[in-house]
Design a protein around this motif. Structure first.
Motif, PDB file in Angstrom:
ATOM      1  N   ILE A 143      32.606  43.866  38.524  1.00 51.38           N
ATOM      2  CA  ILE A 143      32.354  42.449  38.731  1.00 51.38           C
ATOM      3  C   ILE A 143      33.589  41.632  38.372  1.00 51.38           C
ATOM      4  N   GLY A 144      33.679  40.463  38.945  1.00 49.76           N
ATOM      5  CA  GLY A 144      34.772  39.543  38.656  1.00 49.76           C
ATOM      6  C   GLY A 144      34.321  38.134  38.978  1.00 49.76           C
ATOM      7  N   ARG A 145      34.939  37.164  38.328  1.00 54.70           N
ATOM      8  CA  ARG A 145      34.558  35.782  38.576  1.00 54.70           C
ATOM      9  C   ARG A 145      35.323  35.236  39.771  1.00 54.70           C
ATOM     10  N   GLY A 146      34.610  34.636  40.699  1.00 59.92           N
ATOM     11  CA  GLY A 146      35.229  34.093  41.898  1.00 59.92           C
ATOM     12  C   GLY A 146      35.810  32.716  41.665  1.00 59.92           C
ATOM     13  N   PRO A 147      36.513  32.164  42.643  1.00 60.25           N
ATOM     14  CA  PRO A 147      37.119  30.830  42.511  1.00 60.25           C
ATOM     15  C   PRO A 147      36.093  29.736  42.229  1.00 60.25           C
ATOM     16  N   ASP A 148      34.833  29.970  42.633  1.00 57.19           N
ATOM     17  CA  ASP A 148      33.800  28.955  42.404  1.00 57.19           C
ATOM     18  C   ASP A 148      33.212  29.020  41.004  1.00 57.19           C
ATOM     19  N   GLY A 149      33.691  29.976  40.188  1.00 59.49           N
ATOM     20  CA  GLY A 149      33.195  30.103  38.827  1.00 59.49           C
ATOM     21  C   GLY A 149      32.021  31.037  38.680  1.00 59.49           C
ATOM     22  N   ASN A 150      31.469  31.513  39.777  1.00 55.53           N
ATOM     23  CA  ASN A 150      30.339  32.441  39.725  1.00 55.53           C
ATOM     24  C   ASN A 150      30.831  33.884  39.707  1.00 55.53           C
ATOM     25  N   TRP A 151      29.991  34.781  39.176  1.00 54.98           N
ATOM     26  CA  TRP A 151      30.348  36.194  39.136  1.00 54.98           C
ATOM     27  C   TRP A 151      30.061  36.846  40.472  1.00 54.98           C
ATOM     28  N   TRP A 152      30.998  37.650  40.934  1.00 57.01           N
ATOM     29  CA  TRP A 152      30.868  38.396  42.183  1.00 57.01           C
ATOM     30  C   TRP A 152      30.830  39.880  41.887  1.00 57.01           C
ATOM     31  N   MET A 201      40.648  36.842  32.310  1.00 58.00           N
ATOM     32  CA  MET A 201      41.302  35.584  31.982  1.00 58.00           C
ATOM     33  C   MET A 201      42.598  35.478  32.770  1.00 58.00           C
ATOM     34  N   ALA A 202      42.793  34.342  33.403  1.00 55.20           N
ATOM     35  CA  ALA A 202      44.028  34.145  34.152  1.00 55.20           C
ATOM     36  C   ALA A 202      45.204  34.106  33.201  1.00 55.20           C
ATOM     37  N   LYS A 203      46.313  34.720  33.598  1.00 58.56           N
ATOM     38  CA  LYS A 203      47.503  34.781  32.745  1.00 58.56           C
ATOM     39  C   LYS A 203      48.497  33.703  33.182  1.00 58.56           C
ATOM     40  N   LYS A 204      49.107  33.063  32.204  1.00 57.31           N
ATOM     41  CA  LYS A 204      50.128  32.053  32.502  1.00 57.31           C
ATOM     42  C   LYS A 204      51.229  32.180  31.458  1.00 57.31           C
ATOM     43  N   GLN A 205      52.459  32.368  31.901  1.00 55.08           N
ATOM     44  CA  GLN A 205      53.576  32.485  30.982  1.00 55.08           C
ATOM     45  C   GLN A 205      53.959  31.093  30.461  1.00 55.08           C
ATOM     46  N   THR A 206      54.062  30.962  29.148  1.00 59.39           N
ATOM     47  CA  THR A 206      54.503  29.724  28.542  1.00 59.39           C
ATOM     48  C   THR A 206      55.581  30.062  27.540  1.00 59.39           C
ATOM     49  N   GLY A 212      39.421  22.035  30.294  1.00 60.26           N
ATOM     50  CA  GLY A 212      40.525  22.581  29.528  1.00 60.26           C
ATOM     51  C   GLY A 212      40.183  22.877  28.085  1.00 60.26           C
ATOM     52  N   ASN A 213      38.900  22.782  27.724  1.00 63.94           N
ATOM     53  CA  ASN A 213      38.476  23.082  26.363  1.00 63.94           C
ATOM     54  C   ASN A 213      38.133  24.556  26.213  1.00 63.94           C
ATOM     55  N   VAL A 214      38.362  25.086  25.022  1.00 57.53           N
ATOM     56  CA  VAL A 214      38.047  26.489  24.759  1.00 57.53           C
ATOM     57  C   VAL A 214      36.535  26.681  24.790  1.00 57.53           C
ATOM     58  N   ARG A 215      36.077  27.651  25.540  1.00 57.66           N
ATOM     59  CA  ARG A 215      34.643  27.934  25.599  1.00 57.66           C
ATOM     60  C   ARG A 215      34.159  28.400  24.224  1.00 57.66           C
ATOM     61  N   PRO A 216      32.931  28.038  23.834  1.00 58.95           N
ATOM     62  CA  PRO A 216      32.424  28.390  22.500  1.00 58.95           C
ATOM     63  C   PRO A 216      32.495  29.868  22.181  1.00 58.95           C
ATOM     64  N   ALA A 234      45.029  26.570  31.979  1.00 55.73           N
ATOM     65  CA  ALA A 234      44.474  27.337  33.100  1.00 55.73           C
ATOM     66  C   ALA A 234      45.260  27.046  34.373  1.00 55.73           C
ATOM     67  N   LEU A 235      45.322  28.035  35.261  1.00 55.86           N
ATOM     68  CA  LEU A 235      45.978  27.842  36.551  1.00 55.86           C
ATOM     69  C   LEU A 235      45.108  26.964  37.436  1.00 55.86           C
ATOM     70  N   PRO A 236      45.688  26.114  38.257  1.00 49.15           N
ATOM     71  CA  PRO A 236      44.900  25.205  39.099  1.00 49.15           C
ATOM     72  C   PRO A 236      44.048  25.964  40.111  1.00 49.15           C
ATOM     73  N   ASP A 237      42.799  25.488  40.256  1.00 53.51           N
ATOM     74  CA  ASP A 237      41.861  26.017  41.260  1.00 53.51           C
ATOM     75  C   ASP A 237      41.490  27.479  41.015  1.00 53.51           C
ATOM     76  N   ILE A 238      41.663  27.955  39.777  1.00 52.64           N
ATOM     77  CA  ILE A 238      41.282  29.325  39.424  1.00 52.64           C
ATOM     78  C   ILE A 238      40.362  29.270  38.211  1.00 52.64           C
ATOM     79  N   ALA A 239      39.202  29.899  38.310  1.00 49.59           N
ATOM     80  CA  ALA A 239      38.267  29.922  37.190  1.00 49.59           C
ATOM     81  C   ALA A 239      38.895  30.667  36.019  1.00 49.59           C
ATOM     82  N   ASP A 240      38.831  30.092  34.850  1.00 51.38           N
ATOM     83  CA  ASP A 240      39.444  30.678  33.663  1.00 51.38           C
ATOM     84  C   ASP A 240      38.342  31.105  32.698  1.00 51.38           C
ATOM     85  N   GLU A 241      38.477  32.308  32.149  1.00 51.07           N
ATOM     86  CA  GLU A 241      37.439  32.820  31.254  1.00 51.07           C
ATOM     87  C   GLU A 241      37.448  32.103  29.905  1.00 51.07           C
TER      88      GLU A 241
END
Length: 221
Positions: free
Chosen positions: A169-178, A1-6, A37-41, A24-31
């Motif tokens: 493994i890790g998720r790439g910028p396109d949202g797919n797993w690499w 999951m991308a980290k963002k300080q708030t 911007g909705n929470v995944r189920p 979520a950070l722009p242009d970065i796939a978020d877990e």
């Protein structure tokens, strides 16, 4: 999951607003969040649990997991120029959650990759067609210190050259797993995976029981 300080990054949130301003950070796939911007189920139950905990209770649960790792003697060794040193194992208290359907697709691809690696090793120690047909550079094989030339032509008793295969493994910028790396040598990381699971289970024992998380016992069995 991308980290963002708030401003509320250290607050667990509430049941009504579990993400508490997280974006979520722009242009970065978020877990945790989808493209809208909705929470995944798959994350909703975990966030609801965190939202019911105040900061003190959350800190106590994280400390419980860390204490288990210290008591169990879990650490990793860093090798320097003169001597080795032991460091505490860094635990991510919030696990990465992957939906069952998504994981089924990922695991199917990893199984295919493992079977491919098995066939490549079998060919290197067998018919050597990959080198002969120019698909694999000869120097890549011959100069590898792990290549055991005396075993060329020797077939394993059980028919398998690889007995342990793992993937980073890790998720790439396109949202797919690499697949970031392949590991086919000693299973040193398997113990860390097990200890991570035990530690996080102690922090959120009720959550693991409710969500039917895939168990690791089958692998170790």
């Amino acid at each position: 999951m991308a980290k963002k300080q708030t401003a509320a990054a250290n607050h667990p949130g509430t049941e009504d607003d579990p993400v508490f301003g997280y974006r979520a950070l722009p242009d970065i796939a978020d877990e945790m969040l989808d493209r809208e911007g909705n929470v995944r189920p798959v994350w909703q139950r975990l966030l609801a649990t965190l939202g019911r905990l105040d900061e003190t209770e959350l800190a106590n649960r994280f400390a419980r997991a860390d204490r288990y790792l210290r008591d169990a003697g879990v650490y990793y060794r860093v090798y320097g120029a003169k001597e080795a040193s032991d460091r505490s194992w860094p635990l991510s208290h919030i696990p990465v959650l992957i939906d069952e359907k998504e994981w089924a697709a990922v695991s199917q691809g990893l199984v295919q990759r493992a079977e491919l690696l098995e066939k490549v090793v079998a060919d290197i120690y067998g018919e050597n067609r990959l080198v002969r047909e120019g698909l694999l550079p000869p120097a890549l094989v011959a100069s590898n210190p792990e290549f055991l030339r005396p075993l060329v032509g020797v077939k394993p008793a059980d028919g398998h050259f690889l007995h342990f295969v793992s993937f980073e493994i890790g998720r790439g910028p396109d949202g797919n797993w690499w697949v970031l790396s392949d590991r086919t040598e000693a299973p040193s990381g398997a113990g860390f995976a097990l200890e991570n699971r035990v530690a996080t289970t102690r922090a959120f024992s009720n959550l693991y029981a409710e969500t039917h998380v895939h168990r690791l016992a089958g692998f170790f069995g």
